[in-house]
Design a protein around this motif. Structure first.
Motif, PDB file in Angstrom:
ATOM      1  N   THR A 170      -0.451   2.870  -8.150  1.00 44.99           N
ATOM      2  CA  THR A 170       0.689   3.392  -7.389  1.00 44.99           C
ATOM      3  C   THR A 170       1.830   3.734  -8.339  1.00 44.99           C
ATOM      4  O   THR A 170       2.245   2.896  -9.146  1.00 44.99           O
ATOM      5  CB  THR A 170       1.159   2.358  -6.349  1.00 44.99           C
ATOM      6  OG1 THR A 170       0.072   2.084  -5.457  1.00 44.99           O
ATOM      7  CG2 THR A 170       2.349   2.870  -5.562  1.00 44.99           C
ATOM      8  N   ALA A 220       0.532  -3.154  -6.902  1.00 43.34           N
ATOM      9  CA  ALA A 220       0.736  -1.709  -6.836  1.00 43.34           C
ATOM     10  C   ALA A 220       0.385  -1.055  -8.165  1.00 43.34           C
ATOM     11  O   ALA A 220      -0.279  -0.010  -8.202  1.00 43.34           O
ATOM     12  CB  ALA A 220       2.188  -1.405  -6.455  1.00 43.34           C
ATOM     13  N   GLU A 240       0.880  -1.174   0.000  1.00 45.35           N
ATOM     14  CA  GLU A 240       0.000   0.000   0.000  1.00 45.35           C
ATOM     15  C   GLU A 240       0.918   1.224   0.000  1.00 45.35           C
ATOM     16  O   GLU A 240       1.230   1.780   1.034  1.00 45.35           O
ATOM     17  CB  GLU A 240      -0.908  -0.018   1.236  1.00 45.35           C
ATOM     18  CG  GLU A 240      -2.107   0.927   1.138  1.00 45.35           C
ATOM     19  CD  GLU A 240      -1.751   2.356   1.560  1.00 45.35           C
ATOM     20  OE1 GLU A 240      -2.160   3.286   0.828  1.00 45.35           O
ATOM     21  OE2 GLU A 240      -1.070   2.526   2.580  1.00 45.35           O
ATOM     22  N   ARG A 241       1.403   1.568  -1.186  1.00 46.38           N
ATOM     23  CA  ARG A 241       2.448   2.577  -1.407  1.00 46.38           C
ATOM     24  C   ARG A 241       3.811   2.067  -0.922  1.00 46.38           C
ATOM     25  O   ARG A 241       4.795   2.165  -1.625  1.00 46.38           O
ATOM     26  CB  ARG A 241       2.123   3.921  -0.740  1.00 46.38           C
ATOM     27  CG  ARG A 241       0.903   4.613  -1.308  1.00 46.38           C
ATOM     28  CD  ARG A 241       0.761   6.044  -0.814  1.00 46.38           C
ATOM     29  NE  ARG A 241       0.873   6.161   0.623  1.00 46.38           N
ATOM     30  CZ  ARG A 241      -0.159   5.979   1.458  1.00 46.38           C
ATOM     31  NH1 ARG A 241      -1.336   5.675   0.991  1.00 46.38           N
ATOM     32  NH2 ARG A 241       0.012   6.108   2.753  1.00 46.38           N
ATOM     33  N   LEU A 268       6.991   2.336  -5.663  1.00 45.05           N
ATOM     34  CA  LEU A 268       6.877   1.408  -4.546  1.00 45.05           C
ATOM     35  C   LEU A 268       8.125   1.492  -3.681  1.00 45.05           C
ATOM     36  O   LEU A 268       9.246   1.529  -4.187  1.00 45.05           O
ATOM     37  CB  LEU A 268       6.701  -0.018  -5.082  1.00 45.05           C
ATOM     38  CG  LEU A 268       6.284  -1.101  -4.084  1.00 45.05           C
ATOM     39  CD1 LEU A 268       4.956  -0.739  -3.429  1.00 45.05           C
ATOM     40  CD2 LEU A 268       6.171  -2.435  -4.798  1.00 45.05           C
ATOM     41  N   SER A 314      -3.339  -0.872  -8.660  1.00 39.99           N
ATOM     42  CA  SER A 314      -4.019   0.139  -7.856  1.00 39.99           C
ATOM     43  C   SER A 314      -3.606   1.559  -8.223  1.00 39.99           C
ATOM     44  O   SER A 314      -4.046   2.522  -7.593  1.00 39.99           O
ATOM     45  CB  SER A 314      -3.733  -0.100  -6.367  1.00 39.99           C
ATOM     46  OG  SER A 314      -2.347   0.040  -6.094  1.00 39.99           O
TER      47      SER A 314
END
Length: 308
Positions: free
Chosen positions: A108, A103, A75-76, A111, A106
């Motif tokens: 992103t 990632a 999540e990031r 990462l 979603s």
């Protein structure tokens, strides 16, 4: 689900998996550090990150006997842990591939992952995948054979331990102090779950500094169940009171409180983005080990240079 090596199966993590994940991470820490530094409260807070969807953003891998072999979340930032007895079988590569794919799915853009410098295989893996260093982190230790001395505070400065009701003021202070280094401000609930509402939070070892009745400095400490020494989680001083010895004074109070509780050492982490390493060394702390936070640009797969 990613394509895993033969004999392994994966599924999303549930809240009930916290003890099993803690056992897995603890085994990794024992193998790498010779001690456990993670508590179940930290694992639970990690899985409660805002924006993290357990069904889509987490993975727990079991072996044929149903024992936890590896885990990952993204999540990031991302984290990948492989049990020492299951390393060298491709699980780390598979979970890193899964984290990057999730990632990208979603949206992103980049990462981030922190890897211990003492784990050359993990460092080599992320570097081989195009990750570049962003910041360096150090764990420092203060050894306490005798009770540490604590200097008298300057006139007008009052130091006392954390009390119930101090949370909101400490939240504002710490979030203001870390604004320049963190990607976003944490709302109180998220911050508290990582700090003052964490089961391992040690209020008696968490001194606060007040000037004119206003909070200007805080040290937040943890009493980790598997850790023989003390642990300082956060050190924050209001900008207009920095470079006046407030952090050193608060750390000395925390060290003494841990010593009186039977601890003979205390550790904390800092990183190159804070320029605080010198402060801790002047207090008498020494570097115990280090880690590097790596980052990868997912738009084209290229490494992002540190610049630091």
């Amino acid at each position: 689900m990613p394509e895993l090596p033969v004999g392994y199966r994966g599924r999303a993590v549930g809240a009930e998996d916290v003890p099993a994940i803690h056992g897995l991470v603890a085994a990794c820490e024992r193998a790498l550090y010779g001690r456990v530094e993670t508590d179940q409260g930290g694992i639970a807070a990690e899985l409660a990150r805002p924006g993290l969807e357990l069904e889509a953003d987490t993975l727990l891998v079991h072996d044929r006997e149903g024992r936890p072999a590896a885990r990952a979340w993204v999540e990031r930032r991302s984290a990948v842990d492989v049990h020492p007895s299951h390393r060298g079988r491709g699980l780390g590569s598979a979970l890193l591939d899964w984290a990057e794919a999730r990632a990208r799915q979603s949206g992103t853009a980049r990462l981030v992952q922190t890897v211990p410098d003492g784990d050359p295989a993990a460092v080599a893996l992320v570097r081989s995948r195009g990750y570049g260093p962003l910041v360096r982190a150090w764990q420092l230790e203060f050894a306490m054979g005798e009770e540490p001395s604590v200097p008298e505070p300057p006139a007008g400065l009052v130091v006392r331990p954390f009390r119930p009701g101090d949370g909101p003021a400490v939240h504002r202070l710490t979030e203001d102090a870390f604004d320049e280094w963190q990607a976003r401000r944490k709302p109180y609930g998220e911050w508290a779950s990582l700090a003052v509402e964490r089961p391992a939070f040690a209020p008696a070892m968490s001194p606060l500094a007040f000037a004119g009745g206003e909070l200007i400095g805080a040290v937040l400490s943890l009493d980790l169940p598997d850790e023989a020494g003390g642990y300082v989680e956060r050190v924050a001083v209001r900008r207009d009171h920095r470079r006046q010895g407030v952090a050193r004074l608060l750390l000395r109070h925390a060290f003494r409180a841990f010593h009186r509780d039977g601890r003979r050492s205390c550790t904390l982490w800092t990183h190159s983005g804070t320029d605080a390493l010198g402060v801790y060394e002047r207090v008498g702390m020494t570097v115990r080990r280090s880690a590097t936070t790596f980052v990868k640009d997912l738009s084209d797969g290229s490494a992002v240079p540190s610049g630091r």
